[in-house]
Write a protein that holds these residues in place. Structure first.
Motif, PDB file in Angstrom:
ATOM      1  N   GLY A  17      -5.113  -6.776  -1.116  1.00 49.30           N
ATOM      2  CA  GLY A  17      -4.267  -5.581  -1.239  1.00 49.30           C
ATOM      3  C   GLY A  17      -3.210  -5.651  -2.320  1.00 49.30           C
ATOM      4  N   ILE A  18      -2.884  -6.863  -2.760  1.00 50.84           N
ATOM      5  CA  ILE A  18      -1.899  -6.980  -3.846  1.00 50.84           C
ATOM      6  C   ILE A  18      -2.633  -6.859  -5.180  1.00 50.84           C
ATOM      7  CG2 ILE A  18      -0.039  -8.372  -4.827  1.00 50.84           C
ATOM      8  CD1 ILE A  18       0.414  -7.737  -1.840  1.00 50.84           C
ATOM      9  N   GLN A  19      -3.712  -7.619  -5.310  1.00 56.91           N
ATOM     10  CA  GLN A  19      -4.391  -7.662  -6.608  1.00 56.91           C
ATOM     11  C   GLN A  19      -5.099  -6.362  -6.949  1.00 56.91           C
ATOM     12  OE1 GLN A  19      -7.093 -11.065  -6.135  1.00 56.91           O
ATOM     13  NE2 GLN A  19      -8.803  -9.647  -5.980  1.00 56.91           N
ATOM     14  N   ALA A  65      -0.555 -15.091  -0.648  1.00 57.11           N
ATOM     15  CA  ALA A  65      -0.646 -16.308  -1.465  1.00 57.11           C
ATOM     16  C   ALA A  65      -0.492 -15.972  -2.945  1.00 57.11           C
ATOM     17  CB  ALA A  65      -1.972 -17.016  -1.208  1.00 57.11           C
ATOM     18  N   GLY A  94      -7.375  -5.706   3.437  1.00 59.62           N
ATOM     19  CA  GLY A  94      -7.891  -7.057   3.622  1.00 59.62           C
ATOM     20  C   GLY A  94      -7.063  -8.124   2.933  1.00 59.62           C
ATOM     21  N   ALA A 114       0.827  -1.203   0.000  1.00 55.99           N
ATOM     22  CA  ALA A 114       0.000   0.000   0.000  1.00 55.99           C
ATOM     23  C   ALA A 114       0.867   1.261   0.000  1.00 55.99           C
ATOM     24  CB  ALA A 114      -0.931  -0.011   1.219  1.00 55.99           C
ATOM     25  N   PHE A 138      -2.192 -14.406  -5.455  1.00 61.45           N
ATOM     26  CA  PHE A 138      -3.087 -14.586  -6.597  1.00 61.45           C
ATOM     27  C   PHE A 138      -3.926 -13.340  -6.881  1.00 61.45           C
ATOM     28  CE2 PHE A 138      -5.185 -17.050  -3.070  1.00 61.45           C
ATOM     29  CZ  PHE A 138      -6.301 -16.253  -2.870  1.00 61.45           C
ATOM     30  N   THR A 177       2.556  -7.950   3.086  1.00 57.06           N
ATOM     31  CA  THR A 177       2.954  -7.958   1.672  1.00 57.06           C
ATOM     32  C   THR A 177       3.896  -9.115   1.356  1.00 57.06           C
ATOM     33  OG1 THR A 177       2.566  -5.601   1.470  1.00 57.06           O
ATOM     34  CG2 THR A 177       4.165  -6.566  -0.083  1.00 57.06           C
ATOM     35  N   GLU A 198       9.158   3.574   7.139  1.00 57.22           N
ATOM     36  CA  GLU A 198       8.898   2.151   7.375  1.00 57.22           C
ATOM     37  C   GLU A 198       9.549   1.732   8.687  1.00 57.22           C
ATOM     38  OE1 GLU A 198       7.129  -0.532   6.299  1.00 57.22           O
ATOM     39  OE2 GLU A 198       8.196  -1.532   7.932  1.00 57.22           O
ATOM     40  N   LEU A 207       7.017   5.306  13.315  1.00 58.30           N
ATOM     41  CA  LEU A 207       6.372   6.524  13.803  1.00 58.30           C
ATOM     42  C   LEU A 207       5.949   6.326  15.256  1.00 58.30           C
ATOM     43  CD1 LEU A 207       5.261   9.359  12.896  1.00 58.30           C
ATOM     44  CD2 LEU A 207       3.029   8.223  12.693  1.00 58.30           C
TER      45      LEU A 207
HETATM   46  C1  LIG Z   1      -1.613 -15.387   4.106  1.00 57.13           C
HETATM   47  C2  LIG Z   1      -2.050 -14.214   3.268  1.00 57.13           C
HETATM   48  C3  LIG Z   1      -2.398 -14.429   1.943  1.00 57.13           C
HETATM   49  C4  LIG Z   1      -2.763 -13.352   1.141  1.00 57.13           C
HETATM   50  N1  LIG Z   1      -2.992 -13.569  -0.174  1.00 57.13           N
HETATM   51  C5  LIG Z   1      -3.282 -12.526  -0.985  1.00 57.13           C
HETATM   52  C6  LIG Z   1      -3.450 -12.719  -2.382  1.00 57.13           C
HETATM   53  O1  LIG Z   1      -3.315 -13.835  -2.880  1.00 57.13           O
HETATM   54  N2  LIG Z   1      -3.747 -11.644  -3.153  1.00 57.13           N
HETATM   55  C7  LIG Z   1      -3.887 -10.381  -2.617  1.00 57.13           C
HETATM   56  O2  LIG Z   1      -4.180  -9.442  -3.354  1.00 57.13           O
HETATM   57  N3  LIG Z   1      -3.707 -10.173  -1.296  1.00 57.13           N
HETATM   58  C8  LIG Z   1      -3.412 -11.203  -0.474  1.00 57.13           C
HETATM   59  N4  LIG Z   1      -3.235 -10.995   0.862  1.00 57.13           N
HETATM   60  C9  LIG Z   1      -3.462  -9.656   1.395  1.00 57.13           C
HETATM   61  C10 LIG Z   1      -2.280  -8.744   1.148  1.00 57.13           C
HETATM   62  O3  LIG Z   1      -1.092  -9.393   1.534  1.00 57.13           O
HETATM   63  C11 LIG Z   1      -2.490  -7.445   1.931  1.00 57.13           C
HETATM   64  O4  LIG Z   1      -3.743  -6.868   1.609  1.00 57.13           O
HETATM   65  C12 LIG Z   1      -1.416  -6.415   1.614  1.00 57.13           C
HETATM   66  O5  LIG Z   1      -0.136  -6.971   1.721  1.00 57.13           O
HETATM   67  C13 LIG Z   1      -1.549  -5.228   2.543  1.00 57.13           C
HETATM   68  O6  LIG Z   1      -0.480  -4.354   2.299  1.00 57.13           O
HETATM   69  P1  LIG Z   1      -0.158  -3.189   3.296  1.00 57.13           P
HETATM   70  O7  LIG Z   1       0.939  -2.393   2.706  1.00 57.13           O
HETATM   71  O8  LIG Z   1      -1.429  -2.503   3.662  1.00 57.13           O
HETATM   72  O9  LIG Z   1       0.301  -3.929   4.647  1.00 57.13           O
HETATM   73  P2  LIG Z   1       1.760  -4.418   5.089  1.00 57.13           P
HETATM   74  O10 LIG Z   1       2.443  -5.153   4.008  1.00 57.13           O
HETATM   75  O11 LIG Z   1       1.593  -5.133   6.385  1.00 57.13           O
HETATM   76  O12 LIG Z   1       2.541  -3.070   5.299  1.00 57.13           O
HETATM   77  C14 LIG Z   1       2.290  -2.191   6.390  1.00 57.13           C
HETATM   78  C15 LIG Z   1       3.630  -1.633   6.795  1.00 57.13           C
HETATM   79  O13 LIG Z   1       3.441  -0.589   7.741  1.00 57.13           O
HETATM   80  C16 LIG Z   1       4.568  -0.617   8.592  1.00 57.13           C
HETATM   81  N5  LIG Z   1       4.253   0.121   9.824  1.00 57.13           N
HETATM   82  C17 LIG Z   1       3.332  -0.202  10.774  1.00 57.13           C
HETATM   83  N6  LIG Z   1       3.350   0.704  11.778  1.00 57.13           N
HETATM   84  C18 LIG Z   1       4.291   1.620  11.443  1.00 57.13           C
HETATM   85  C19 LIG Z   1       4.779   2.798  12.090  1.00 57.13           C
HETATM   86  N7  LIG Z   1       4.318   3.207  13.292  1.00 57.13           N
HETATM   87  N8  LIG Z   1       5.763   3.516  11.480  1.00 57.13           N
HETATM   88  C20 LIG Z   1       6.265   3.109  10.279  1.00 57.13           C
HETATM   89  N9  LIG Z   1       5.838   1.991   9.629  1.00 57.13           N
HETATM   90  C21 LIG Z   1       4.865   1.268  10.209  1.00 57.13           C
HETATM   91  C22 LIG Z   1       4.800  -2.100   8.834  1.00 57.13           C
HETATM   92  O14 LIG Z   1       6.109  -2.358   9.295  1.00 57.13           O
HETATM   93  C23 LIG Z   1       4.522  -2.682   7.446  1.00 57.13           C
HETATM   94  O15 LIG Z   1       5.704  -2.817   6.678  1.00 57.13           O
HETATM   95  C24 LIG Z   1      -2.845 -12.041   1.693  1.00 57.13           C
HETATM   96  C25 LIG Z   1      -2.505 -11.846   3.023  1.00 57.13           C
HETATM   97  C26 LIG Z   1      -2.112 -12.905   3.805  1.00 57.13           C
HETATM   98  C27 LIG Z   1      -1.718 -12.645   5.224  1.00 57.13           C
END
Ligand SMILES: Cc1cc2nc3c(=O)[nH]c(=O)nc-3n(C[C@H](O)[C@H](O)[C@H](O)COP(=O)(O)OP(=O)(O)OC[C@H]3O[C@@H](n4cnc5c(N)ncnc54)[C@H](O)[C@@H]3O)c2cc1C
Length: 374
Positions: free
Chosen positions: A328-330, A48, A325, A16, A50, A44, A34, A165
Motif C-alpha cells: 500500500g505504500i509502494q 518495512a 495488502g 490510502a 520498501f 502505515t 480518522e 465512524l
Molecule cells: C510490518 C509491515 C510491513 C509492511 N511493509 C511494507 C512495505 O515495505 N512497502 C509497502 O508498500 N507496504 C508495506 N506494508 C503495507 C502497508 O503498510 C499497507 O498496505 C498500508 O499502510 C495500508 O494503508 P491504509 O491507509 O489502507 O491502512 P492504515 O494505515 O491502517 O489506515 C487505515 C486507517 O483507517 C482508520 N479507521 C479505521 N476504522 C475507522 C472508522 N470507523 N472511522 C474512521 N477511521 C477509521 C484507522 O484508524 C487507520 O488510521 C507493510 C505492512 C506491515 C504491517
C-alpha cells in the motif's frame, strides 16, 4: 450536524485515505475522518518501507512501476536493491519466479553463489542461488504520508481526527455519517479507505463486505555483530519465509508471517520473533547481540490479493479503496490517482495510462450467482 454536504467523505487517514483525499481535494469538497488521535497510527506507521518491483505479484506490478516514477520524481526513494535467495533445492521456485515476472516490466537478473555472497555477507554456503532486483529502494514513508496530508490541506479538504465512524445511512442520495462521539457529517460519496476495517465500514453502510481480511506481519530490529552495512540489499527468501534489510547499522527482520486476525491495534508475539530469528540463523552466521525493538501491523487482502478500487456495484455512493495488502505504500501514488479518476469520472493521465482499472474493480467479486437482488 455540519451543514456542508461534502462531495466525498473518506474514512481512514492512513496512506490510502490521505493519498486519495489529496488527489480529490483540488477537484471536490472533501472530508477525511480518522478514528485515531493522529493519521498513520496503524499499518502505515508500521511498514518495512520498501519499494520492490515484484512485491505483491504480477497483478500489482503496473501500480508499483507507475508509482515508482512519481516517488523518484518527488525524491521519496533511496536505492537499495533486493535479492531473492534460495538453496539448491529451491531451483524450481527460482525458475518459476523468473518466469512469472518475465514480460511484466520488472528488471531482474539471476546470480550464482559468488554474486549472492558479494552482496550479502555472512550467508551460509548452502544458499547458492539468487535473483537480483537492482531497482528496489527504501521509501520515505513518513515523508510521503506528510506530502499527501499537506496536499489535502492545501487543496481545502477537512481532516478530522478522533472521529471514528459509527454509522452511515443513505437518505435522498446523501450519506448521513455519525461518529462514535455523536458528531454528524453529510456526503454524496463515502470512500472506504479504512484498511483492516474496510469490511466493518461496508457493514455499517449496508454494503456487502468483500472479505478483506487483515493478517498480522511482525518485524524485529536486531543489533548484530558486525553491524549491518548500509548497502545491504533487501534479502528475501524465495519461499516467503523471511526478509531482512539494514537500517542504521541494525537489521530489520521479518518471518514473513501472515497471521489471520480481527481488525485491531496489532502487537508482536514472541513466537513470531523467535521464528524469524531461527530462520535468519539458518541463512547467515551473523551474531545477534540483542532484539532492540519489535512491532507488528496488519496487511489486509481481498480474496484474490489484488487491491479494490472503484464504485460498489450494488450500493450507490459507496466507493472502495481497500485491500492494499503488503504494497500500500509502494503503490500509493498511482493507486490514489487512479482511484480519484474513477471517483470523479475523469480519464487517465500519464501516471495511470498504463494501468487497467478493471483488474482492481469491485465488480470482480459480484458474479450473477452471488449478487444480491433487491
Ligand atoms: C510490518 C509491515 C510491513 C509492511 N511493509 C511494507 C512495505 O515495505 N512497502 C509497502 O508498500 N507496504 C508495506 N506494508 C503495507 C502497508 O503498510 C499497507 O498496505 C498500508 O499502510 C495500508 O494503508 P491504509 O491507509 O489502507 O491502512 P492504515 O494505515 O491502517 O489506515 C487505515 C486507517 O483507517 C482508520 N479507521 C479505521 N476504522 C475507522 C472508522 N470507523 N472511522 C474512521 N477511521 C477509521 C484507522 O484508524 C487507520 O488510521 C507493510 C505492512 C506491515 C504491517
Amino acid at each position: 450536524m455540519s451543514q456542508t454536504i461534502y462531495d466525498f467523505a473518506v474514512i481512514g487517514a492512513g496512506m490510502a485515505g490521505a493519498s486519495i483525499a489529496a488527489e480529490l481535494a483540488p477537484h471536490a469538497n472533501v472530508l477525511l475522518l480518522e478514528a485515531e488521535d493522529a493519521p498513520g497510527y496503524h499499518s502505515t506507521g508500521r511498514s518495512a518501507a520498501f519499494w520492490e518491483e515484484c512485491y505483491g505479484g504480477p497483478g500489482v506490478v503496473p501500480l508499483t512501476l507507475a508509482s515508482g516514477r512519481y516517488l523518484r520524481e518527488h525524491d521519496f526513494l533511496r536505492p537499495r536493491g533486493a535479492l531473492y535467495v534460495g538453496r539448491a533445492e529451491d531451483k524450481g521456485s527460482m525458475d518459476r519466479f523468473v518466469e512469472t515476472f518475465s514480460g511484466t516490466g520488472v528488471t531482474i537478473e539471476r546470480l550464482d553463489r559468488a554474486g549472492l555472497a558479494a552482496r550479502v555477507p555472512h550467508t551460509r554456503d548452502d544458499w547458492c542461488d539468487a535473483i537480483w532486483e537492482p531497482a528496489c529502494a527504501d521509501i520515505d514513508v513518513a515523508g510521503l504520508h506528510q506530502h499527501y496530508l499537506k496536499s489535502l490541506k492545501h487543496g481545502g479538504a477537512d481532516l478530522v481526527c478522533r472521529a471514528r465512524l459509527g454509522a452511515a445511512t443513505r437518505m435522498n442520495a446523501v450519506w448521513q455519517l455519525t461518529t462514535e462521539a455523536g458528531d454528524t457529517y453529510r456526503a454524496a460519496t463515502l470512500i472506504n479507505a479504512a484498511g483492516a476495517w474496510a469490511d466493518t465500514i461496508a457493514g455499517q453502510a449496508g454494503t456487502r463486505p468483500l472479505g478483506i481480511d487483515p493478517k498480522r506481519r511482525t518485524v524485529a530490529q536486531l543489533r548484530v555483530e558486525p553491524a549491518a552495512p548500509d548497502d545491504l540489499p533487501l534479502v528475501l527468501d524465495i519461499n516467503g519465509e523471511f526478509y531482512f534489510k539494514s537500517d542504521n547499522g541494525r537489521l530489520w527482520l521479518s518471518p514473513h508471517d501472515e497471521i489471520p486476525t480481527v481488525p485491531c491495534d496489532a502487537a508482536p508475539e514472541e513466537i513470531d520473533v523467535a521464528l524469524a530469528i531461527d530462520r535468519f540463523q539458518q541463512v547467515t552466521d551473523w551474531k545477534i547481540e540483542a532484539v532492540e525493538r519489535r512491532w507488528a501491523g496488519l496487511r489486509s487482502f481481498a480474496p484474490d490479493r489484488l487491491p479494490v478500487y472503484g464504485h460498489d456495484p450494488e450500493v450507490e455512493g459507496f466507493f472502495w479503496f481497500a485491500g492494499q495488502g503488503g504494497f500500500g505504500i509502494q503503490t500509493a501514488p498511482a493507486a490514489a490517482r487512479l482511484a480519484s479518476q474513477l471517483a470523479l469520472g475523469s480519464g487517465p493521465d500519464d501516471l495511470t495510462r498504463s494501468i487497467d482499472p478493471q483488474a482492481y474493480a469491485p465488480q470482480r467479486f459480484f458474479t450473477s450467482a452471488t449478487a444480491r437482488t433487491g
